[in-house]
Design a protein around this motif. Structure first.
Motif, PDB file in Angstrom:
ATOM      1  N   ASP A 133       6.331  32.029  84.519  1.00 61.26           N
ATOM      2  CA  ASP A 133       5.399  31.304  83.850  1.00 61.26           C
ATOM      3  C   ASP A 133       4.091  31.576  84.723  1.00 61.26           C
ATOM      4  O   ASP A 133       2.919  31.863  84.316  1.00 61.26           O
ATOM      5  N   GLN A 187       6.113  17.343  87.903  1.00 68.28           N
ATOM      6  CA  GLN A 187       6.418  18.710  87.827  1.00 68.28           C
ATOM      7  C   GLN A 187       5.848  19.466  89.270  1.00 68.28           C
ATOM      8  O   GLN A 187       5.919  20.541  89.391  1.00 68.28           O
ATOM      9  N   TYR A 234      15.874  26.549  85.238  1.00 72.32           N
ATOM     10  CA  TYR A 234      14.480  26.059  84.857  1.00 72.32           C
ATOM     11  C   TYR A 234      13.434  26.362  85.551  1.00 72.32           C
ATOM     12  O   TYR A 234      12.367  26.952  85.182  1.00 72.32           O
ATOM     13  N   MET A 247      10.106  28.877  85.225  1.00 69.56           N
ATOM     14  CA  MET A 247       8.621  28.005  85.314  1.00 69.56           C
ATOM     15  C   MET A 247       7.908  28.906  86.284  1.00 69.56           C
ATOM     16  O   MET A 247       6.802  29.128  86.209  1.00 69.56           O
ATOM     17  N   GLN A 280       6.007  21.573  76.980  1.00 68.37           N
ATOM     18  CA  GLN A 280       7.174  21.893  76.120  1.00 68.37           C
ATOM     19  C   GLN A 280       6.878  21.011  74.875  1.00 68.37           C
ATOM     20  O   GLN A 280       6.487  20.057  74.559  1.00 68.37           O
TER      21      GLN A 280
HETATM   22  N1  TRP Z   1       7.950  22.115  82.964  1.00 63.11           N
HETATM   23  C1  TRP Z   1       6.904  21.724  82.243  1.00 63.11           C
HETATM   24  C2  TRP Z   1       7.037  20.433  81.882  1.00 63.11           C
HETATM   25  O1  TRP Z   1       7.997  19.934  81.596  1.00 63.11           O
HETATM   26  C3  TRP Z   1       6.259  22.824  81.470  1.00 63.11           C
HETATM   27  C4  TRP Z   1       6.152  24.109  81.805  1.00 63.11           C
HETATM   28  C5  TRP Z   1       6.655  25.493  81.829  1.00 63.11           C
HETATM   29  C6  TRP Z   1       5.134  24.409  82.776  1.00 63.11           C
HETATM   30  N2  TRP Z   1       6.432  26.087  82.395  1.00 63.11           N
HETATM   31  C7  TRP Z   1       5.123  25.925  83.187  1.00 63.11           C
HETATM   32  C8  TRP Z   1       4.027  23.480  83.395  1.00 63.11           C
HETATM   33  C9  TRP Z   1       4.273  26.401  83.967  1.00 63.11           C
HETATM   34  C10 TRP Z   1       3.095  24.465  84.414  1.00 63.11           C
HETATM   35  C11 TRP Z   1       3.550  25.802  84.593  1.00 63.11           C
HETATM   36  O2  TRP Z   1       6.173  19.603  81.621  1.00 63.11           O
END
Ligand code: TRP
Ligand code: ADP
Length: 326
Positions: free
Chosen positions: A136, A151, A129, A133, A13
């Protein structure tokens, strides 16, 4: 980038100054995977909006991160470095995943659980959130997701959401990823003993002058055992930080000398500062140089966005067919 290699994916982030915890827990291991993986690394600006409500901070920290990744050695031509919001279909995938995810499951996520226990109000964004994620991770068919221990739960949740989706639509549409934790440097402690974190004001920045670095390290609290007395780092904050940042040999060597007596905590901290400087000091000037060149950073992001969108499109096409929106 060939498609044969497995995919390593991670995001950070843009929410503050990059610190040694980020470097050792996420950036360095991610960089080291470049030979064996196709790397997809991104700046999670959408996630940062759950905590930062200042466009200037987001923008500055975003450029900081692009410059960080590249300075630390990411080959953005061979691999992919992009900004999360440059691939807007990630929010579409998050919606599809949200529709196959139970409320009880999401409530188990750290942030939601913590808020519930403390009877604290959280935004929908913070609540959702882990779903964003998961999107992603799943949008790029990631095989491994190198993250710090904090994480790990989110990556496991992404795996579960992929499973729920495939189960709901009765086909193997979405690939299941694996978290990849660096055991040795799982959680780097901060200057106050809590996890080093942008949000706790306890960081040692990854990029700082030798003088600033030394000042930070010397601020680690130690007891007032006289210089000549034998001492041990074991169990102390300095010891924990030292352990996270130095090699086993460096730790054992200093510990031996401390136990003999005649060496003060100040000396130990000086050694720690030198060890950190040796590891990352050479990155400082090149970082400042690249960070100044925002035009170059924009070009890097444009290239990354193009490549990331191409991969994402493939995955979302399959998902759209499965759910019936296409
Ligand atoms: N949530 C993670 C953090 O705060 C950042 C993140 C967002 C992330 N999407 C992701 C990490 C996908 C790995 C894969 O550090
Ligand atoms: P912060 O807590 O400073 O806001 P982030 O949550 O943005 O850090 O984390 C970015 C990446 O760095 C994640 O992969 C996270 O696991 C890793 N990370 C953050 N802090 C630490 C730490 N103290 N030790 C190890 N890894 C960390």
């Amino acid at each position: 980038m060939t498609n044969k290699k497995p995919i390593s994916l991670t995001g950070i982030q843009p929410s503050g100054t990059i610190h040694l915890g980020n470097y050792l827990g996420a950036i360095k291991p991610a960089i080291l995977r470049q030979d064996t993986y196709s790397c997809i690394y991104f700046i999670a600006d959408l996630h940062a909006l759950t905590t930062v409500r200042d466009a200037k901070i987001i923008k500055t920290a975003m450029y900081d991160l692009v410059a960080t990744w590249v300075t630390c050695g990411l080959d953005y031509e061979k691999h992919i470095l992009f900004k999360q919001s440059d691939v807007p279909i990630v929010t579409e995938l998050a919606w599809y995943l949200g529709c196959v995810t139970g409320l009880g499951f999401i409530e188990k996520a750290h942030a939601a659980k913590d808020a519930k226990e403390k009877n604290k109000e959280i935004s929908f964004g913070t609540f959702a959130y882990p779903v964003l994620m998961a999107a992603d991770i799943l949008l790029y068919d990631a095989d491994i997701v190198p993250v710090g221990k904090d994480q790990k739960q989110h990556v496991e949740m992404a795996r579960d959401m992929a499973g729920s989706f495939n189960h709901a639509y009765k086909a193997d549409i979405i690939k299941l990823p694996e978290p990849k934790i660096e055991e040795q440097t799982m959680i780097v402690p901060g200057l106050d003993g809590r996890k080093m974190s942008k949000s706790y004001g306890n960081i040692i920045p990854l990029f700082s002058s030798e003088k600033e670095l030394r000042k930070k390290v010397l601020s680690i609290a130690t007891d007032s055992t006289p210089l000549e007395d034998p001492k041990t780092m074991e169990g102390t904050l300095l010891g924990k930080i030292f352990q996270a940042l130095a090699t086993k040999e460096e730790y054992a060597d200093l510990e031996k000398r401390l136990q003999k007596g005649g060496l003060g905590w100040g000396h130990a901290k000086e050694e720690l500062a030198q060890i950190i400087h040796k590891q990352v000091g050479h990155l400082y000037e090149p970082y400042l140089e690249l960070r100044k060149n925002e035009k170059k950073l924009d070009e890097i992001l444009a290239l990354g966005a193009k490549k990331a969108n191409t991969i994402a499109q493939n995955v979302i096409d399959k998902v759209r067919v499965a759910v019936g929106t296409r």
